[in-house]
Design a protein around this motif. Sequence first.
Motif, PDB file in Angstrom:
ATOM      1  N   PHE A   1      -9.558  10.004   7.878  1.00  0.00           N
ATOM      2  CA  PHE A   1      -9.745   8.566   8.080  1.00  0.00           C
ATOM      3  C   PHE A   1      -9.308   8.190   9.494  1.00  0.00           C
ATOM      4  CE2 PHE A   1      -9.099   9.166   3.570  1.00  0.00           C
ATOM      5  CZ  PHE A   1     -10.012   8.313   2.975  1.00  0.00           C
ATOM      6  N   GLU A   2      -9.910   7.103  10.002  1.00  0.00           N
ATOM      7  CA  GLU A   2      -9.449   6.616  11.299  1.00  0.00           C
ATOM      8  C   GLU A   2      -8.044   6.005  11.163  1.00  0.00           C
ATOM      9  OE1 GLU A   2     -12.905   4.646  13.705  1.00  0.00           O
ATOM     10  OE2 GLU A   2     -13.535   4.802  11.619  1.00  0.00           O
ATOM     11  N   PHE A   3      -7.848   5.248  10.069  1.00  0.00           N
ATOM     12  CA  PHE A   3      -6.570   4.545   9.921  1.00  0.00           C
ATOM     13  C   PHE A   3      -5.897   4.856   8.577  1.00  0.00           C
ATOM     14  CE2 PHE A   3      -9.052   1.952  12.814  1.00  0.00           C
ATOM     15  CZ  PHE A   3      -8.132   1.645  13.800  1.00  0.00           C
ATOM     16  N   LEU A   4      -4.579   5.013   8.632  1.00  0.00           N
ATOM     17  CA  LEU A   4      -3.763   4.999   7.412  1.00  0.00           C
ATOM     18  C   LEU A   4      -3.008   3.670   7.426  1.00  0.00           C
ATOM     19  CD1 LEU A   4      -2.185   6.104   4.953  1.00  0.00           C
ATOM     20  CD2 LEU A   4      -0.606   7.205   6.553  1.00  0.00           C
ATOM     21  N   ILE A   5      -3.104   2.922   6.337  1.00  0.00           N
ATOM     22  CA  ILE A   5      -2.322   1.681   6.212  1.00  0.00           C
ATOM     23  C   ILE A   5      -1.223   1.965   5.198  1.00  0.00           C
ATOM     24  CG2 ILE A   5      -2.359  -0.761   5.577  1.00  0.00           C
ATOM     25  CD1 ILE A   5      -5.329  -0.832   6.350  1.00  0.00           C
ATOM     26  N   THR A   6       0.020   1.970   5.653  1.00  0.00           N
ATOM     27  CA  THR A   6       1.126   2.226   4.725  1.00  0.00           C
ATOM     28  C   THR A   6       1.601   0.891   4.168  1.00  0.00           C
ATOM     29  OG1 THR A   6       2.672   2.264   6.591  1.00  0.00           O
ATOM     30  CG2 THR A   6       1.884   4.389   5.816  1.00  0.00           C
ATOM     31  N   GLY A   7       1.392   0.686   2.864  1.00  0.00           N
ATOM     32  CA  GLY A   7       1.779  -0.564   2.199  1.00  0.00           C
ATOM     33  C   GLY A   7       0.571  -1.440   1.935  1.00  0.00           C
ATOM     34  N   GLY A   8       0.417  -1.815   0.660  1.00  0.00           N
ATOM     35  CA  GLY A   8      -0.746  -2.630   0.280  1.00  0.00           C
ATOM     36  C   GLY A   8      -0.346  -3.980  -0.281  1.00  0.00           C
ATOM     37  N   GLY A   9       0.540  -4.684   0.426  1.00  0.00           N
ATOM     38  CA  GLY A   9       0.857  -6.077   0.082  1.00  0.00           C
ATOM     39  C   GLY A   9      -0.090  -6.999   0.846  1.00  0.00           C
TER      40      GLY A   9
ATOM     41  N   VAL B   1      -5.484   2.970   2.273  1.00  0.00           N
ATOM     42  CA  VAL B   1      -4.242   2.220   2.018  1.00  0.00           C
ATOM     43  C   VAL B   1      -3.451   3.021   0.987  1.00  0.00           C
ATOM     44  CG1 VAL B   1      -3.245   0.059   1.162  1.00  0.00           C
ATOM     45  CG2 VAL B   1      -5.473   0.015   2.322  1.00  0.00           C
ATOM     46  N   ILE B   2      -2.163   3.264   1.266  1.00  0.00           N
ATOM     47  CA  ILE B   2      -1.308   3.896   0.247  1.00  0.00           C
ATOM     48  C   ILE B   2      -0.247   2.884  -0.165  1.00  0.00           C
ATOM     49  CG2 ILE B   2       0.102   5.875  -0.411  1.00  0.00           C
ATOM     50  CD1 ILE B   2      -0.936   7.419   1.918  1.00  0.00           C
ATOM     51  N   ASP B   3      -0.128   2.679  -1.455  1.00  0.00           N
ATOM     52  CA  ASP B   3       0.854   1.701  -1.965  1.00  0.00           C
ATOM     53  C   ASP B   3       1.344   2.177  -3.330  1.00  0.00           C
ATOM     54  OD1 ASP B   3       1.760  -1.380  -1.568  1.00  0.00           O
ATOM     55  OD2 ASP B   3       1.401  -0.960  -3.692  1.00  0.00           O
ATOM     56  N   ASN B   4       2.628   1.930  -3.600  1.00  0.00           N
ATOM     57  CA  ASN B   4       3.179   2.398  -4.886  1.00  0.00           C
ATOM     58  C   ASN B   4       3.063   1.350  -5.990  1.00  0.00           C
ATOM     59  OD1 ASN B   4       5.036   0.629  -3.926  1.00  0.00           O
ATOM     60  ND2 ASN B   4       6.617   2.149  -3.523  1.00  0.00           N
ATOM     61  N   LYS B   5       2.422   0.220  -5.700  1.00  0.00           N
ATOM     62  CA  LYS B   5       2.198  -0.851  -6.685  1.00  0.00           C
ATOM     63  C   LYS B   5       3.498  -1.295  -7.345  1.00  0.00           C
ATOM     64  CE  LYS B   5      -2.614  -0.668  -8.252  1.00  0.00           C
ATOM     65  NZ  LYS B   5      -2.854  -2.022  -8.671  1.00  0.00           N
ATOM     66  N   LEU B   6       4.485  -1.557  -6.527  1.00  0.00           N
ATOM     67  CA  LEU B   6       5.772  -2.056  -6.999  1.00  0.00           C
ATOM     68  C   LEU B   6       5.558  -3.433  -7.651  1.00  0.00           C
ATOM     69  CD1 LEU B   6       8.565  -0.666  -6.278  1.00  0.00           C
ATOM     70  CD2 LEU B   6       8.856  -2.542  -4.651  1.00  0.00           C
ATOM     71  N   ALA B   7       5.999  -3.582  -8.906  1.00  0.00           N
ATOM     72  CA  ALA B   7       5.766  -4.860  -9.600  1.00  0.00           C
ATOM     73  C   ALA B   7       6.525  -6.007  -8.937  1.00  0.00           C
ATOM     74  CB  ALA B   7       6.177  -4.725 -11.053  1.00  0.00           C
ATOM     75  N   GLN B   8       7.678  -5.689  -8.328  1.00  0.00           N
ATOM     76  CA  GLN B   8       8.520  -6.744  -7.749  1.00  0.00           C
ATOM     77  C   GLN B   8       8.305  -6.911  -6.246  1.00  0.00           C
ATOM     78  OE1 GLN B   8       9.666  -8.389 -10.325  1.00  0.00           O
ATOM     79  NE2 GLN B   8      11.862  -8.112 -10.209  1.00  0.00           N
TER      80      GLN B   8
END
Length: 360
Positions: A6-14, A33-40
């Motif tokens: 990929f051209e870009f990695l986006i760390t965090g999907g808020g 986009v990589i995100d751990n889907k934290l509920a809080q």
Amino acid sequence: MKNKNFEFLITGGGIAGLMMAFHLRKAGKSFLVIDNKLAQSSSKIAAGMYNPISGKRMSVNWKAEELLAQLHKDFIEMESLLGANYLVHSNILQAFGNVKESNDFMARLDYPAFKQYVNVESTIDCALKNEFGLFEVIGSGWVKTAEWINAFQDFLKNEGNFLQEHYNWEQIENCGENWQWKDYQFEKIICCEGSQFGQNPYFNWLPFKLCKGQVLLIDCKDLNEKYILKRGVYLVHQYDTIYKVGASYEWDFENAEPTEAGRETLIEKVKQMIKLPFEVIDHLAGIRPTTRDRAAILGQHPTVSNLYVFNGLGTKGMLQAPFLAAHLCNHLLTGERLHKEINLQRFHQFYVSSHSNTKV
Ligand SMILES: Cc1cc2nc3c(=O)[nH]c(=O)nc-3n(C[C@H](O)[C@H](O)[C@H](O)COP(=O)(O)OP(=O)(O)OC[C@H]3O[C@@H](n4cnc5c(N)ncnc54)[C@H](O)[C@@H]3O)c2cc1C
């Protein structure tokens, strides 16, 4: 075989990471986009309110007109992409807490930039206690943030652009020209990690400040759901007769959990605010990523040229993120200069001081 370059990695999907993804997608760029889907996460707890007027001094937000225009434009496109509505236009009915607040407000009416966003002659009938008077904020509203985040993450996942996982910076290798994480390769990384910035060894020198916020969900019949009510705290309609009440601002806290003291304080503020009975049905907490000068931080790492940050949205993530994501996207793709107010370069001295004896 799945594409792993990929051209870009986006760390965090808020809010930050997803608005960045939205603009890169529009520009035809490849990204993950990589995100751990934290509920809080802050983005999911947020009431999603946007308001061109902010703070105790009631000043018009930096570039308010442009921020609102970009927010509306992006959500019209987003809603057509996702096939559902998330942005709710809703004026705020704000009551003064005392005579001084009312007098300060009247003095501000001399400024046309402020006056365009307020109606002093609002005659809306509502349950707001307003013995010192009230005014209406025009052009405000809220976004169903948690719903939008889940829907857009799912949409990106179906396109192969979203991964639910917890990454660890020790596994992300800087190979000079590009970055390697597991068997994925990226040309550039944009760090959108919100309050988790401390885990990022490249940007943990930036002067972020964490601010905990607690909210309640209450059930209250007979409120006028078309308006956001405000007096000390705000009340934003969610669904049926359920409203979100928020929020606290806590600079000194032990953990991200809701507390009994936080709950009691919010309940007391609602009692001072509205004339109607209500029942608390939930209580949540999250941590805002704010900054020393209350402005977001965007830009390129001082020495690692293929690494960027987009963080520090503070209390106004929803109003700011669409404009700032579009701005950072233009910067990345066309070289447009970043506005100095949000440019990471304003903190260059922090980098110099924190790296005077070490090498990154
Ligand atoms: C109580 C409360 C009320 C609020 N109300 C409003 C409001 O009404 N209006 C408004 O505009 N703003 C509001 N805010 C502020 C708003 O929530 C923030 O400005 C915004 O959410 C910040 O978005 P972000 O994407 O930068 O950070 P975050 O929401 O924190 O997103 C970062 C994401 O990155 C993920 N992540 C980080 N590290 C990793 C890792 N190692 N692996 C995988 N994933 C990772 C996190 O899990 C998270 O999903 C409120 C905040 C709180 C706490």
